[in-house]
Design an enzyme around this catalytic site. Structure first.
Site, mmCIF file in Angstrom:
data_model
loop_
_atom_site.group_PDB
_atom_site.id
_atom_site.type_symbol
_atom_site.label_atom_id
_atom_site.label_comp_id
_atom_site.label_asym_id
_atom_site.label_seq_id
_atom_site.Cartn_x
_atom_site.Cartn_y
_atom_site.Cartn_z
ATOM 1 N N CYS A 1 3.276 -46.019 -24.858
ATOM 2 C CA CYS A 1 4.222 -44.807 -24.124
ATOM 3 C C CYS A 1 4.069 -43.467 -24.721
ATOM 4 O O CYS A 1 4.220 -43.150 -26.090
ATOM 5 C CB CYS A 1 5.370 -45.594 -24.422
ATOM 6 S SG CYS A 1 6.717 -44.077 -22.901
ATOM 7 N N GLU B 1 19.231 -14.363 -15.115
ATOM 8 C CA GLU B 1 18.738 -15.782 -15.140
ATOM 9 C C GLU B 1 17.540 -15.561 -13.679
ATOM 10 O O GLU B 1 17.931 -15.087 -13.416
ATOM 11 C CB GLU B 1 19.871 -17.043 -14.546
ATOM 12 C CG GLU B 1 19.069 -17.904 -14.369
ATOM 13 C CD GLU B 1 18.142 -18.885 -15.640
ATOM 14 O OE1 GLU B 1 17.103 -19.129 -14.840
ATOM 15 O OE2 GLU B 1 17.741 -18.545 -16.707
ATOM 16 N N PHE C 1 17.731 -15.110 -19.669
ATOM 17 C CA PHE C 1 17.261 -16.396 -19.409
ATOM 18 C C PHE C 1 18.530 -17.544 -19.776
ATOM 19 O O PHE C 1 18.854 -18.288 -20.691
ATOM 20 C CB PHE C 1 15.930 -16.737 -20.608
ATOM 21 C CG PHE C 1 14.567 -16.054 -20.115
ATOM 22 C CD1 PHE C 1 13.752 -15.847 -19.579
ATOM 23 C CD2 PHE C 1 14.696 -14.975 -20.817
ATOM 24 C CE1 PHE C 1 12.803 -15.541 -19.069
ATOM 25 C CE2 PHE C 1 13.282 -14.089 -20.972
ATOM 26 C CZ PHE C 1 11.979 -14.626 -19.699
ATOM 27 N N CYS D 1 9.829 -49.667 -31.148
ATOM 28 C CA CYS D 1 10.349 -49.721 -30.188
ATOM 29 C C CYS D 1 8.776 -50.110 -29.259
ATOM 30 O O CYS D 1 8.001 -49.898 -30.015
ATOM 31 C CB CYS D 1 9.671 -48.670 -29.127
ATOM 32 S SG CYS D 1 9.845 -48.223 -26.970
ATOM 33 N N CYS E 1 11.688 -23.196 -27.938
ATOM 34 C CA CYS E 1 11.148 -25.029 -27.281
ATOM 35 C C CYS E 1 9.536 -25.063 -27.556
ATOM 36 O O CYS E 1 9.132 -25.687 -27.239
ATOM 37 C CB CYS E 1 11.366 -25.550 -26.013
ATOM 38 S SG CYS E 1 10.466 -24.255 -24.997
ATOM 39 N N GLN F 1 19.898 -28.749 -22.305
ATOM 40 C CA GLN F 1 19.583 -29.130 -23.217
ATOM 41 C C GLN F 1 19.444 -30.795 -23.573
ATOM 42 O O GLN F 1 20.308 -31.339 -23.146
ATOM 43 C CB GLN F 1 19.985 -28.757 -24.580
ATOM 44 C CG GLN F 1 20.527 -27.172 -24.603
ATOM 45 C CD GLN F 1 18.700 -26.724 -24.767
ATOM 46 O OE1 GLN F 1 18.534 -26.738 -26.133
ATOM 47 N NE2 GLN F 1 18.988 -25.762 -24.722
ATOM 48 N N CYS G 1 14.083 -48.799 -24.784
ATOM 49 C CA CYS G 1 13.769 -47.475 -25.280
ATOM 50 C C CYS G 1 14.621 -46.469 -25.793
ATOM 51 O O CYS G 1 15.627 -47.105 -25.812
ATOM 52 C CB CYS G 1 14.003 -45.874 -24.151
ATOM 53 S SG CYS G 1 13.465 -44.921 -24.334
#
Length: 388
Positions: free
Chosen positions: A53, A274, A256, A47, A346, A229, A126
């Site tokens: 970026c 949740e 969650f 890129c 994550c 996701q 991108c």
């Protein structure tokens, strides 16, 4: 000259004596003057915006070294807590597959922010965004200019079942001309939904048909800018890992639960907790419409985690907390009698912290599956299986 051995968590290359070098790959050489001589794993970034970026930090790594980085992030986090576990080969999403992203708009610019800066890199190409989203960047830039954007705004893009879902926060144009301009744009570019939020919450301006996202084979209503996701490939990898970890379980708690990424994919009776009401309602409606055995409850798991007694009612537990992890819930999980736990994370660091609580209480980490769905970034996800 000193060889670069690995890439650290923030993306710098590291030598055996602990020196760091920006934009270095394993196999590169760090020269005495601080410059880097490329080695066999140093590729030409695809890129034009790299490394300015902030959307990518590791485009200079070839596929092998990037996969090794993803696995090393997980192994290093575990090692930092004195833990070890079988770490599987990482599953990395291909280029051009990101189905959600947040861009920033101001003064005729639209793109990601620059690395460690609030400056906007005007996106002209991108290699991570799905083509359907990338194709909207230039038209959106023009639209926001024509509609008189006066101050910085965020543009949330999501690829839903019906097409692109767009939410612009910090901007709420009024008047007939603005409405006509927006409608023409959406019709021309096949937009599924266009919503704006001037500070009072999302207001839908265009939605010809209800916007959904298919999870576990079931269309689920998609609230604007909902968590999803990042890639279909990443979702599939995490779902497969969770299904493997909970094999044979007849009752499962999904903590969650979000929109139901895991709850709707499991062949079991599922209790789904949740804290976000819009996501919970979408999950509940979708499960009820298809008569799936999912009981969804609004519950803030930080203020009111499931107790040991509540957890003991289930054969298995799935937990997918935000980046900060789930210290309070992990403490209860550590003491419960559940047979299997699938932990999706994550953030390898907060995962390792929570895993330490559980291992100290007698749990074993059977395996960890690293997932690199934020390709060329330092952001790494994982799914892990715990058993007694």
């Amino acid at each position: 000259m000193t060889p670069i051995l690995r890439v650290a968590a923030l993306g710098d290359g590291v030598t055996a004596d602990g020196r760091h070098a920006a934009l270095a790959a394993p196999g590169d050489w760090l020269n005495d003057d601080g410059s880097v001589t490329p080695g066999p794993h140093h590729q030409t970034p695809p890129c034009r915006h790299f490394p300015q970026c902030g959307g990518c930090q590791l485009q200079h790594l070839d596929d092998a070294s990037y996969a090794a980085f993803v696995a090393d992030r997980v192994a290093s986090a575990l090692d930092g807590q004195g833990l070890s576990a079988p770490v599987r080969a990482p599953l990395v999403s291909p280029p051009d597959t990101r189905r959600r992203a947040t861009l920033h708009a101001d003064k005729g610019l639209l793109g990601f922010t620059a690395a460690q800066s609030h400056a906007i890199v005007d996106l002209r190409e991108c290699h991570i965004l799905a083509p359907a989203l990338l194709a909207l960047v230039a038209p959106l830039r023009s639209l926001l200019q024509r509609m008189g954007l006066k101050r910085r705004a965020d543009v949330h893009l999501t690829l839903a079942d019906q097409g692109a879902d767009i939410l612009v926060t910090g901007f709420a144009p009024e008047g007939l001309k603005a409405a006509e301009t927006l409608n023409d744009f959406c019709a021309k570019h096949g937009v599924a939904r266009f919503a704006v939020d001037g500070g009072d919450g999302p207001e839908t301006r265009w939605e010809p048909q209800p916007v959904t996202i298919t999870l576990g084979g079931i269309p689920v209503g998609l609230p604007p800018a909902s968590f999803l996701q990042a890639t279909c490939e990443g979702e599939a990898a995490l779902v497969a890992a969770v299904r493997e970890a909970t094999t044979g379980a007849k009752t499962v708690a999904d903590l969650f639960a979000g929109l139901g990424t895991f709850a709707l994919a499991l062949p079991a009776k599922v209790y789904a907790a949740e804290g976000a009401r819009d996501a919970l309602m979408a999950l509940k409606l979708a499960a009820n419409a298809r008569q799936r055995p999912v009981f969804a409850e609004h519950r803030d798991l930080y203020r009111r985690p499931l107790t040991v007694a509540e957890l003991n009612r289930f054969d298995a537990v799935v937990i997918d907390p935000p980046r900060s992890g789930a210290r309070e819930q992990a403490a209860a999980l550590a003491q419960c009698l559940v047979k299997r736990i699938a932990y999706v994370s994550c953030n390898p660091s907060s995962f390792a912290r929570d895993a330490k609580l559980m291992v100290d209480a007698g749990w074993r980490i059977d395996w960890v599956q690293p997932v690199g769905q934020f390709r060329w970034s330092t952001h790494v996800e994982l799914a892990a299986c715990f058993s007694r």
